[in-house]
Design a protein around this motif. Sequence first.
Motif, mmCIF file in Angstrom:
data_model
loop_
_atom_site.group_PDB
_atom_site.id
_atom_site.type_symbol
_atom_site.label_atom_id
_atom_site.label_comp_id
_atom_site.label_asym_id
_atom_site.label_seq_id
_atom_site.Cartn_x
_atom_site.Cartn_y
_atom_site.Cartn_z
ATOM 1 N N ASP A 254 0.810 -1.219 0.000
ATOM 2 C CA ASP A 254 0.000 0.000 0.000
ATOM 3 C C ASP A 254 0.843 1.269 0.000
ATOM 4 O O ASP A 254 0.302 2.373 -0.110
ATOM 5 C CB ASP A 254 -0.938 0.017 1.211
ATOM 6 C CG ASP A 254 -1.994 -1.087 1.142
ATOM 7 O OD1 ASP A 254 -2.440 -1.396 0.018
ATOM 8 O OD2 ASP A 254 -2.351 -1.631 2.204
ATOM 9 N N MET A 255 2.143 1.118 0.140
ATOM 10 C CA MET A 255 3.030 2.280 0.164
ATOM 11 C C MET A 255 3.001 3.006 -1.179
ATOM 12 O O MET A 255 3.094 2.384 -2.236
ATOM 13 C CB MET A 255 4.462 1.837 0.482
ATOM 14 C CG MET A 255 5.457 2.968 0.590
ATOM 15 S SD MET A 255 7.158 2.357 0.842
ATOM 16 C CE MET A 255 7.625 1.967 -0.858
ATOM 17 N N GLU A 256 2.869 4.312 -1.142
ATOM 18 C CA GLU A 256 2.955 5.101 -2.366
ATOM 19 C C GLU A 256 4.424 5.373 -2.649
ATOM 20 O O GLU A 256 5.186 5.745 -1.740
ATOM 21 C CB GLU A 256 2.177 6.404 -2.222
ATOM 22 C CG GLU A 256 0.694 6.189 -1.987
ATOM 23 C CD GLU A 256 -0.076 7.493 -1.913
ATOM 24 O OE1 GLU A 256 0.189 8.392 -2.748
ATOM 25 O OE2 GLU A 256 -0.941 7.609 -1.026
ATOM 26 N N ALA A 257 4.837 5.182 -3.876
ATOM 27 C CA ALA A 257 6.252 5.296 -4.230
ATOM 28 C C ALA A 257 6.440 6.267 -5.390
ATOM 29 O O ALA A 257 5.650 6.278 -6.333
ATOM 30 C CB ALA A 257 6.816 3.929 -4.595
ATOM 31 N N LEU A 258 7.487 7.072 -5.287
ATOM 32 C CA LEU A 258 7.798 8.045 -6.333
ATOM 33 C C LEU A 258 9.299 8.050 -6.580
ATOM 34 O O LEU A 258 10.090 8.158 -5.626
ATOM 35 C CB LEU A 258 7.340 9.440 -5.913
ATOM 36 C CG LEU A 258 7.708 10.601 -6.840
ATOM 37 C CD1 LEU A 258 7.027 10.454 -8.202
ATOM 38 C CD2 LEU A 258 7.345 11.933 -6.195
ATOM 39 N N VAL A 259 9.695 7.929 -7.836
ATOM 40 C CA VAL A 259 11.104 8.035 -8.219
ATOM 41 C C VAL A 259 11.285 9.341 -8.995
ATOM 42 O O VAL A 259 10.556 9.606 -9.953
ATOM 43 C CB VAL A 259 11.547 6.842 -9.089
ATOM 44 C CG1 VAL A 259 12.995 7.023 -9.542
ATOM 45 C CG2 VAL A 259 11.400 5.542 -8.307
ATOM 46 N N LEU A 260 12.246 10.148 -8.571
ATOM 47 C CA LEU A 260 12.512 11.428 -9.206
ATOM 48 C C LEU A 260 13.766 11.343 -10.066
ATOM 49 O O LEU A 260 14.852 11.017 -9.564
ATOM 50 C CB LEU A 260 12.686 12.521 -8.152
ATOM 51 C CG LEU A 260 11.451 12.854 -7.309
ATOM 52 C CD1 LEU A 260 11.805 13.853 -6.220
ATOM 53 C CD2 LEU A 260 10.322 13.395 -8.178
ATOM 54 N N GLU A 261 13.621 11.620 -11.341
ATOM 55 C CA GLU A 261 14.763 11.627 -12.247
ATOM 56 C C GLU A 261 15.659 12.835 -11.949
ATOM 57 O O GLU A 261 15.219 13.826 -11.380
ATOM 58 C CB GLU A 261 14.282 11.682 -13.702
ATOM 59 C CG GLU A 261 13.396 10.504 -14.101
ATOM 60 C CD GLU A 261 14.089 9.164 -13.934
ATOM 61 O OE1 GLU A 261 15.313 9.089 -14.193
ATOM 62 O OE2 GLU A 261 13.411 8.192 -13.549
ATOM 63 N N ASN A 262 16.928 12.714 -12.319
ATOM 64 C CA ASN A 262 17.899 13.805 -12.139
ATOM 65 C C ASN A 262 18.043 14.231 -10.684
ATOM 66 O O ASN A 262 18.343 15.389 -10.386
ATOM 67 C CB ASN A 262 17.532 15.021 -12.989
ATOM 68 C CG ASN A 262 17.764 14.774 -14.463
ATOM 69 O OD1 ASN A 262 18.717 14.097 -14.851
ATOM 70 N ND2 ASN A 262 16.888 15.298 -15.298
ATOM 71 N N ARG A 263 17.833 13.292 -9.776
ATOM 72 C CA ARG A 263 18.051 13.552 -8.364
ATOM 73 C C ARG A 263 18.802 12.386 -7.749
ATOM 74 O O ARG A 263 18.478 11.225 -7.970
ATOM 75 C CB ARG A 263 16.730 13.752 -7.616
ATOM 76 C CG ARG A 263 16.068 15.094 -7.872
ATOM 77 C CD ARG A 263 16.890 16.233 -7.286
ATOM 78 N NE ARG A 263 16.291 17.533 -7.537
ATOM 79 C CZ ARG A 263 16.576 18.301 -8.600
ATOM 80 N NH1 ARG A 263 17.428 17.856 -9.536
ATOM 81 N NH2 ARG A 263 16.019 19.472 -8.751
ATOM 82 N N GLY A 264 19.831 12.750 -6.946
ATOM 83 C CA GLY A 264 20.539 11.747 -6.170
ATOM 84 C C GLY A 264 20.093 11.859 -4.732
ATOM 85 O O GLY A 264 18.916 12.061 -4.448
#
Length: 286
Positions: A254-264
């Motif tokens: 149920d965890m909402e997940a977000l991956v951000l490009e151009n970010r370390g």
Amino acid sequence: MSFSENYYPSPDGLNLYYREYGSDEGACPLLCLSGLTRSSLDFHEFAERYATSRKVYTLDYRGRGKSDYDTDYKNYNPQIYIGDIFAFLTTKGIGKALFVGTSLGGLLTIAMAGLAKNYIAGAILNDVGPEVDKSGSSRILDYVGKDVRFKTREEAAAQQKKIYGGAYPDLPEEDWLGQAETTFVYDETAKNYRLNYDLSLGRALVDQLNAKEQVDLWPFFRELGDLPVLAIRGALSDVLSKEVFERMKEEDPDMEALVLENRGHVPLLNEPEALKKMDDFIARIR
């Protein structure tokens, strides 16, 4: 000033600083916990955005920002920080909060879930999970505690870009000055800019990373399973690996997940995609 500056006593008598934003006490407050060497300054824009509808608190851990430095460097450890957070919650009479944890702040949020879940209404974990990638911990160990100084903010900004440019490849030039302003403070005695934390943190980190026994945080993370959780990962992160992030999603479907490009390591939480996701997530936690 959009916030008030305050202090609260730690269990062992230190004066610890926090900022309080907003006036609406009807909604669940946000409790913002920063990274290892960071301070409440990191959350200023974030706090202003969400303080229109609820209270927002941003803390300086002991040894950071405007909080007292500890004379015993061994007290710079997660167990002590958690005790300080408990003291803050008790002082303010906060029964539940939405925890927003960046890096170390996320680790403390995960630990809190295992120790005092009743205080957590939900969690935003910014580029951190139950396991820290060794490449990231080695990099952090290499710079924490080094006495780096600059004559001007501009020099500090240039060095920040040189060291951390790989984590923010598309960051506008003017934003690097902002990064310097949240990282360094002017030293009136030395007439230069120094890091805004107690350099003894470096010694504490060496001890903790070299400890024979390491705490397994996966059982603590599982305690978040029935709470709203938003996990954010920088696609270039060397702290939260893709493999650990995928396992987090498996452990908490149920965890909402977000991956951000151009970010370390770490996302700044001002990225448009992150703001859109956080706006919706935070609004649902009343």
